[in-house]
Design a protein around this motif. Structure first.
Motif, PDB file in Angstrom:
ATOM      1  N   LYS A 174       0.860  -1.179   0.000  1.00 45.29           N
ATOM      2  CA  LYS A 174       0.000   0.000   0.000  1.00 45.29           C
ATOM      3  C   LYS A 174       0.900   1.235   0.000  1.00 45.29           C
ATOM      4  CE  LYS A 174      -4.080  -1.950   2.290  1.00 45.29           C
ATOM      5  NZ  LYS A 174      -3.690  -3.354   2.133  1.00 45.29           N
ATOM      6  N   ARG A 175       0.817   2.013  -1.059  1.00 45.41           N
ATOM      7  CA  ARG A 175       1.698   3.162  -1.214  1.00 45.41           C
ATOM      8  C   ARG A 175       0.910   4.434  -1.461  1.00 45.41           C
ATOM      9  NH1 ARG A 175       5.982   0.173  -5.267  1.00 45.41           N
ATOM     10  NH2 ARG A 175       7.259  -0.837  -3.657  1.00 45.41           N
ATOM     11  N   GLU A 176       1.184   5.438  -0.676  1.00 45.51           N
ATOM     12  CA  GLU A 176       0.629   6.770  -0.880  1.00 45.51           C
ATOM     13  C   GLU A 176       1.807   7.734  -0.996  1.00 45.51           C
ATOM     14  OE1 GLU A 176      -2.425   7.708  -1.382  1.00 45.51           O
ATOM     15  OE2 GLU A 176      -3.298   5.724  -1.096  1.00 45.51           O
ATOM     16  N   PRO A 177       1.859   8.518  -2.046  1.00 45.62           N
ATOM     17  CA  PRO A 177       3.013   9.410  -2.217  1.00 45.62           C
ATOM     18  C   PRO A 177       3.074  10.498  -1.155  1.00 45.62           C
ATOM     19  CG  PRO A 177       1.309   9.900  -3.839  1.00 45.62           C
ATOM     20  CD  PRO A 177       0.885   8.646  -3.142  1.00 45.62           C
ATOM     21  N   GLU A 178       4.274  10.751  -0.668  1.00 47.38           N
ATOM     22  CA  GLU A 178       4.518  11.884   0.223  1.00 47.38           C
ATOM     23  C   GLU A 178       4.959  13.044  -0.673  1.00 47.38           C
ATOM     24  OE1 GLU A 178       4.135  12.331   3.402  1.00 47.38           O
ATOM     25  OE2 GLU A 178       3.507  10.301   3.953  1.00 47.38           O
ATOM     26  N   PHE A 179       3.999  13.861  -1.078  1.00 49.65           N
ATOM     27  CA  PHE A 179       4.293  14.880  -2.086  1.00 49.65           C
ATOM     28  C   PHE A 179       5.353  15.876  -1.624  1.00 49.65           C
ATOM     29  CE2 PHE A 179      -0.001  13.457  -3.328  1.00 49.65           C
ATOM     30  CZ  PHE A 179       0.276  13.070  -4.630  1.00 49.65           C
ATOM     31  N   SER A 180       5.417  16.100  -0.334  1.00 46.79           N
ATOM     32  CA  SER A 180       6.423  17.040   0.169  1.00 46.79           C
ATOM     33  C   SER A 180       7.842  16.505  -0.039  1.00 46.79           C
ATOM     34  CB  SER A 180       6.200  17.321   1.657  1.00 46.79           C
ATOM     35  OG  SER A 180       6.289  16.117   2.412  1.00 46.79           O
ATOM     36  N   ASN A 181       7.967  15.184  -0.173  1.00 47.73           N
ATOM     37  CA  ASN A 181       9.281  14.582  -0.383  1.00 47.73           C
ATOM     38  C   ASN A 181       9.627  14.437  -1.864  1.00 47.73           C
ATOM     39  OD1 ASN A 181       9.563  14.271   2.397  1.00 47.73           O
ATOM     40  ND2 ASN A 181       8.691  12.211   2.376  1.00 47.73           N
ATOM     41  N   GLY A 184      13.737  -7.352 -11.694  1.00 52.97           N
ATOM     42  CA  GLY A 184      14.060  -7.071 -10.297  1.00 52.97           C
ATOM     43  C   GLY A 184      14.046  -5.609  -9.921  1.00 52.97           C
ATOM     44  N   SER A 185      14.021  -4.715 -10.912  1.00 55.51           N
ATOM     45  CA  SER A 185      14.057  -3.278 -10.605  1.00 55.51           C
ATOM     46  C   SER A 185      12.805  -2.797  -9.880  1.00 55.51           C
ATOM     47  CB  SER A 185      14.242  -2.471 -11.899  1.00 55.51           C
ATOM     48  OG  SER A 185      15.547  -2.642 -12.414  1.00 55.51           O
ATOM     49  N   ILE A 186      11.717  -3.560  -9.958  1.00 52.70           N
ATOM     50  CA  ILE A 186      10.493  -3.193  -9.245  1.00 52.70           C
ATOM     51  C   ILE A 186      10.744  -3.123  -7.735  1.00 52.70           C
ATOM     52  CG2 ILE A 186       9.703  -5.589  -8.984  1.00 52.70           C
ATOM     53  CD1 ILE A 186       7.437  -2.554  -9.785  1.00 52.70           C
ATOM     54  N   SER A 187      11.812  -3.767  -7.267  1.00 48.91           N
ATOM     55  CA  SER A 187      12.157  -3.737  -5.840  1.00 48.91           C
ATOM     56  C   SER A 187      12.665  -2.380  -5.389  1.00 48.91           C
ATOM     57  CB  SER A 187      13.236  -4.792  -5.531  1.00 48.91           C
ATOM     58  OG  SER A 187      12.808  -6.075  -5.877  1.00 48.91           O
ATOM     59  N   ARG A 188      13.217  -1.616  -6.328  1.00 51.42           N
ATOM     60  CA  ARG A 188      13.882  -0.360  -5.961  1.00 51.42           C
ATOM     61  C   ARG A 188      13.172   0.894  -6.447  1.00 51.42           C
ATOM     62  NH1 ARG A 188      17.526  -4.289  -7.067  1.00 51.42           N
ATOM     63  NH2 ARG A 188      17.391  -3.884  -9.315  1.00 51.42           N
ATOM     64  N   VAL A 189      12.150   0.730  -7.268  1.00 51.82           N
ATOM     65  CA  VAL A 189      11.425   1.868  -7.821  1.00 51.82           C
ATOM     66  C   VAL A 189       9.965   1.805  -7.368  1.00 51.82           C
ATOM     67  CG1 VAL A 189      10.746   3.084  -9.922  1.00 51.82           C
ATOM     68  CG2 VAL A 189      12.947   1.881  -9.837  1.00 51.82           C
ATOM     69  N   LYS A 190       9.476   2.897  -6.783  1.00 50.36           N
ATOM     70  CA  LYS A 190       8.090   2.943  -6.310  1.00 50.36           C
ATOM     71  C   LYS A 190       7.212   3.637  -7.339  1.00 50.36           C
ATOM     72  CE  LYS A 190       9.336   3.082  -1.409  1.00 50.36           C
ATOM     73  NZ  LYS A 190       9.238   3.857  -0.140  1.00 50.36           N
ATOM     74  N   LEU A 191       6.062   3.035  -7.624  1.00 52.15           N
ATOM     75  CA  LEU A 191       5.104   3.614  -8.558  1.00 52.15           C
ATOM     76  C   LEU A 191       3.822   3.974  -7.826  1.00 52.15           C
ATOM     77  CD1 LEU A 191       6.935   1.415 -10.272  1.00 52.15           C
ATOM     78  CD2 LEU A 191       5.343   2.042 -12.094  1.00 52.15           C
ATOM     79  N   TYR A 192       3.286   5.159  -8.163  1.00 50.16           N
ATOM     80  CA  TYR A 192       2.048   5.645  -7.556  1.00 50.16           C
ATOM     81  C   TYR A 192       1.041   5.932  -8.675  1.00 50.16           C
ATOM     82  CZ  TYR A 192       5.486   6.659  -3.892  1.00 50.16           C
ATOM     83  OH  TYR A 192       6.508   6.565  -2.980  1.00 50.16           O
ATOM     84  N   TYR A 193      -0.195   5.514  -8.468  1.00 50.19           N
ATOM     85  CA  TYR A 193      -1.238   5.693  -9.486  1.00 50.19           C
ATOM     86  C   TYR A 193      -2.281   6.694  -9.001  1.00 50.19           C
ATOM     87  CZ  TYR A 193       0.484   1.671 -12.146  1.00 50.19           C
ATOM     88  OH  TYR A 193       1.252   0.820 -12.905  1.00 50.19           O
TER      89      TYR A 193
END
Length: 255
Positions: free
Chosen positions: A98-105, A158-167
């Motif tokens: 579960k990922r929610e972007p921290e826009f301030s970051n 394997g790169s999906i482990s290091r890159v976060k995607l937000y929709y």
């Protein structure tokens, strides 16, 4: 160690479908490299593997104690559950984070924004390119292909482990980042070879056929062009989205 049941087999096989991934909140990774690269980065539910694979990778399997359920299966079992033309000796099933972007970051550094990328192979390659060039966050329109589909997972290597995607709603997400610049590639843009580009900002990659949508174009602040060579001669109408991503990121990273 547990046994493979019919219900478990059907669930793993149906993870090919987005509706099942959403219902089960799970996705699968296949192949030794992909599985070993993703272990420890996502919550493991099941590891399906042949006896030979488990023996060869016994040290990695030992570290799974109390984390996920290991299921010893045959090659035929794996073939029936696999999404690949040539099945491997191992399949891992993970929980979708579960990922929610921290826009301030997200106001510093480079970020990719994908405007309705639809081909799983393109998305997987874009994620690999982002990983190579040190881009760790990607904003995706709701219409962009699911990054947890088997074809995308396989393409990321394997790169999906290091890159976060937000929709989500892409123009809204871009605006909330407060990024100093939003770059997009257009046929009437300034040559990327001559444009002054900063170290921080968002790079928008458009749809394979239609490019950047009008809604997303409205939040672009810097219009760039990837020029063909030699200029003035007839070439293909456009570049593949993943190739355009690689060229653009290479320019920003001064490669």
């Amino acid at each position: 160690m547990t046994e493979l049941t019919k219900n478990l087999y059907r669930t793993v096989k149906s993870l090919d479908e987005r509706k099942t991934r959403r219902k089960e909140n799970a996705f699968k990774a296949e192949g030794t490299k992909c599985v070993l690269d993703t272990l420890g980065h996502f919550t493991l539910r099941y590891l399906f593997a042949t006896y030979e694979w488990l023996e060869t990778h016994s040290q990695q399997v030992k570290r799974l104690s109390g984390i996920g359920t290991v299921v010893k299966v045959t090659r035929n079992d794996l073939s029936r559950m696999s999404s690949l033309t040539t099945p491997s000796d191992v399949i891992a099933v993970y929980e979708i984070p579960k990922r929610e972007p921290e826009f301030s970051n997200l106001s510093h550094g480079l970020i990719l924004a994908l405007d309705t990328i639809q081909d799983p192979g393109n998305l997987g390659t874009i994620i690999r390119v982002a990983d190579w060039f040190g881009v760790r966050e990607i904003l995706c329109s709701a219409e962009t292909v699911d990054c947890f589909s088997p074809k995308v997972i396989q393409s990321t290597m394997g790169s999906i482990s290091r890159v976060k995607l937000y929709y989500g709603n892409l123009p809204d997400m871009i605006s909330k980042t407060k990024a100093p610049a939003v770059y997009g590639t257009f046929l009437d843009g300034e040559s990327i070879s001559e444009a002054k580009i900063g170290e921080d900002g968002i790079i928008v990659i458009g749809n394979e056929g239609k490019g950047i949508s009008k809604e997303v174009e409205a939040v672009v602040t810097e219009r760039l062009l990837i020029p063909s060579y030699p200029q003035g001669e007839v070439t293909g109408e456009s570049l593949n989205a993943a190739i355009a991503t690689a060229i653009t990121l290479a320019k920003f990273r001064h490669v």
